[in-house]
Design an enzyme around this catalytic site. Structure first.
Site, short mmCIF file in Angstrom:
data_model
loop_
_atom_site.label_atom_id
_atom_site.label_comp_id
_atom_site.label_asym_id
_atom_site.label_seq_id
_atom_site.Cartn_x
_atom_site.Cartn_y
_atom_site.Cartn_z
N GLU A 193 0.85 -1.20 0.00
CA GLU A 193 0.00 0.00 0.00
C GLU A 193 0.88 1.25 0.00
OE1 GLU A 193 -2.82 -0.10 3.17
OE2 GLU A 193 -3.83 -1.90 2.43
N HIS B 292 -8.28 1.17 1.85
CA HIS B 292 -8.05 1.04 3.30
C HIS B 292 -8.96 2.00 4.09
CE1 HIS B 292 -4.77 -0.55 6.21
NE2 HIS B 292 -5.91 -0.39 6.85
#
Length: 527
Positions: free
Chosen positions: A262, A280
């Site tokens: 990420e 997220h």
């Protein structure tokens, strides 16, 4: 008296600053700085309140000459160098339960989105296509939801799913049968869950045991047409294997809020039919952001002003008077808990902490907390000595404490016993020189050893030449033994070999040791 000074370096609810001020701290809110700017500024602060943007590196900590506490408004602390903070004497706190409801609700929302193909149907409709016959969904009512992890967030998901009239099965090493009955769900093994679940949702931390828990092999064990949701941690699912399973149609749909890397600016999963994702967002609600901001401010202010410690990841909850006496006992207790946790498997229902001799005169609660923190660390990346008892209770783990005022063979002793499906398993330790933790008994076999770093645990049949064969196998692999300790029940009977290694042991080497004559069990340990 000078007020403690706190820097809030990431955006968070403005009420956090108000709480700091009301509780006797001076606070500055300065967000969006570069690492160089933060390094130049951090030396004047006692506390640093962050979310996920600020990266607290070794360099930042070296510059933080007055820093006493770092508070993370949220669960994950991947952006904090905790070992470096510990070496600098900086307490690291988080707020592990502030966004549980929000994350659970996001998982439920993703499940609905998969069931009714909402993102695809929305895009099609807004493009003017009106493809009513294309988007045939499925009901949730009557379907089986498989929970991988039935802790705080997983438990909330279970209650919501039961309200939707789903059947819930769960795989969780710490979920007892009694606790499952209380929750209204069924405890199962992982293979059973994979075979039965129509929907699978993950709510477990990323550890060595859970990494790629949905591997290519395990995805192949799932029911045809299963739908998978992950709002927990990236790395729990083999993303390449998931892509292949979606392409083949074996997995009907997958919804990810987290990725192995990420920010996920690109992924082979993007554009795959049946795949939806969010960036997220599990903790991204107004309520959750307010909760974690207020909690971190309260915790940090209490520590800076009053010395109270709550939800610390690298420090127990202790008063100033107790700390010097209890510190070596808690180090011993955490090691014993970690040892028995790494070596015990199956349905763990009970754990007993016994203190004997000098240890019996101390406050046993921090010792118990340290045992539980060590015991559950392989299953949770947020467990600490403060929240470990809560997590144990939540999972239905029965914890007992026993004091023995008498002195036995040792002037002071701590014993940890877990109840397993194979019966009770017990380890015990003492302090040498009042401050050096030592293992003195493991599963009924006397053995004196220091638990540290990478270790190798071997159970074997006592026979001539065995130690040499182990040394030869490790030497061929280029691995150096630091220390080794031996113990046995009787000559020619079951023996235990505990080695301290200078480096981590690769799996192929473990496999080679397993093949040696007389070997019953081989396990790599880490302390």
């Amino acid at each position: 008296m000078t007020k403690p000074k706190v820097l809030i370096s990431d955006s968070m609810d403005p009420n956090a600053a108000r709480i700091f001020e009301e509780r006797g701290c001076d606070v500055d809110v300065i967000t969006g700085e570069t690492p160089e700017q933060l390094m130049a500024r951090i030396g004047e602060y006692d506390g640093l309140a962050i979310r996920s943007s600020t990266k607290v590196t070794q360099a930042i900590l070296d510059a933080a000459t007055n820093l006493k506490v770092i508070g993370r408004a949220g669960i994950g602390v991947d952006n904090v160098d905790i070992p470096a903070a510990s070496s600098k004497g900086v307490v690291v706190m988080n707020t592990p339960f502030g966004n549980s409801i929000t994350t659970a609700e996001h998982a439920i929302a993703m499940m609905f989105a998969l069931a009714r193909q909402i993102p695809e149907a929305d895009a099609s409709t807004q493009a003017g296509k009106w493809e009513k016959n294309r988007f045939m969904g499925v009901e949730l009512t009557g379907k089986t939801l498989g929970l991988i992890g039935a802790g705080n967030i997983g438990g909330i998901v279970a209650t919501r799913a039961l309200g939707l009239k789903m059947k819930v099965v769960a795989f969780d090493p710490f979920l007892t049968a009694d606790r499952a009955v209380e929750m209204g769900i069924e405890k199962v093994e992982l293979d059973d869950l994979l075979a039965r679940a129509d929907f699978i949702t993950l709510h477990t931390p990323l550890t060595d045991q859970t990494r790629n828990i949905l591997s290519k092999e395990n995805l192949a064990k799932t029911k045809q047409g299963v739908r998978i949701i992950n709002c927990a941690r990236g790395g729990l699912i083999d993303e390449a294997a998931l892509k292949a399973a979606l392409d083949s149609g074996h997995v009907a749909g997958a919804a990810l809020d987290v990725f192995e890397t990420e920010p996920a600016k690109e992924s082979p999963l993007f554009g795959t039919p049946g795949f939806i994702c969010t960036p997220h967002l599990g903790a991204s609600t107004n309520e959750a952001q307010v909760n974690v901001a207020l909690q971190v401010a309260e915790q940090m202010a209490d520590y800076l002003v009053n010395g109270g410690v709550t939800n610390a990841l690298n420090m127990p909850s202790l008063s100033a008077e107790e700390a010097p006496k209890l510190k070596p006992y808690m180090a011993l207790a955490e090691q014993l808990g970690s040892l028995v946790g790494q070596l015990s498997h199956g349905n763990l229902t009970k754990i007993a902490i016994e203190v004997e001799g000098a240890a019996a005169k101390l406050n046993i609660k921090p010792i118990t907390g340290a045992v539980l923190a060590g015991f559950m660390r392989r299953y949770s990346d947020t467990v600490n000595m403060v929240n470990a008892p809560f997590l144990a209770k939540e999972r239905g783990l029965e914890v007992s404490e026993v004091r023995h005022e008498r002195e036995g063979a040792f002037q002071t002793l701590v014993r940890v016993t877990v109840e397993t499906e194979q019966g009770p398993k017990s380890v015990a330790g003492t302090l040498f020189g009042h401050n050096a933790p030592r293992l003195v008994e493991i599963f009924g076999i006397g053995m004196e050893a220091e638990l540290t770093g990478d270790m190798l645990y071997i159970v074997n049949e006592d026979a001539p030449g065995f130690i040499g064969s182990v040394g030869t196998a490790l030497g061929k692999a280029g691995l150096n033994i630091g220390t080794f300790q031996l113990g046995r029940r009787h000559a020619g009977g079951e023996a235990i070999l505990l080695l301290t290694m200078d480096s981590e042991i690769p799996q192929p080497v473990l496999d080679d040791v397993c093949k040696l004559a007389g070997v019953k069990t081989v396990k790599a340990l880490k302390f």
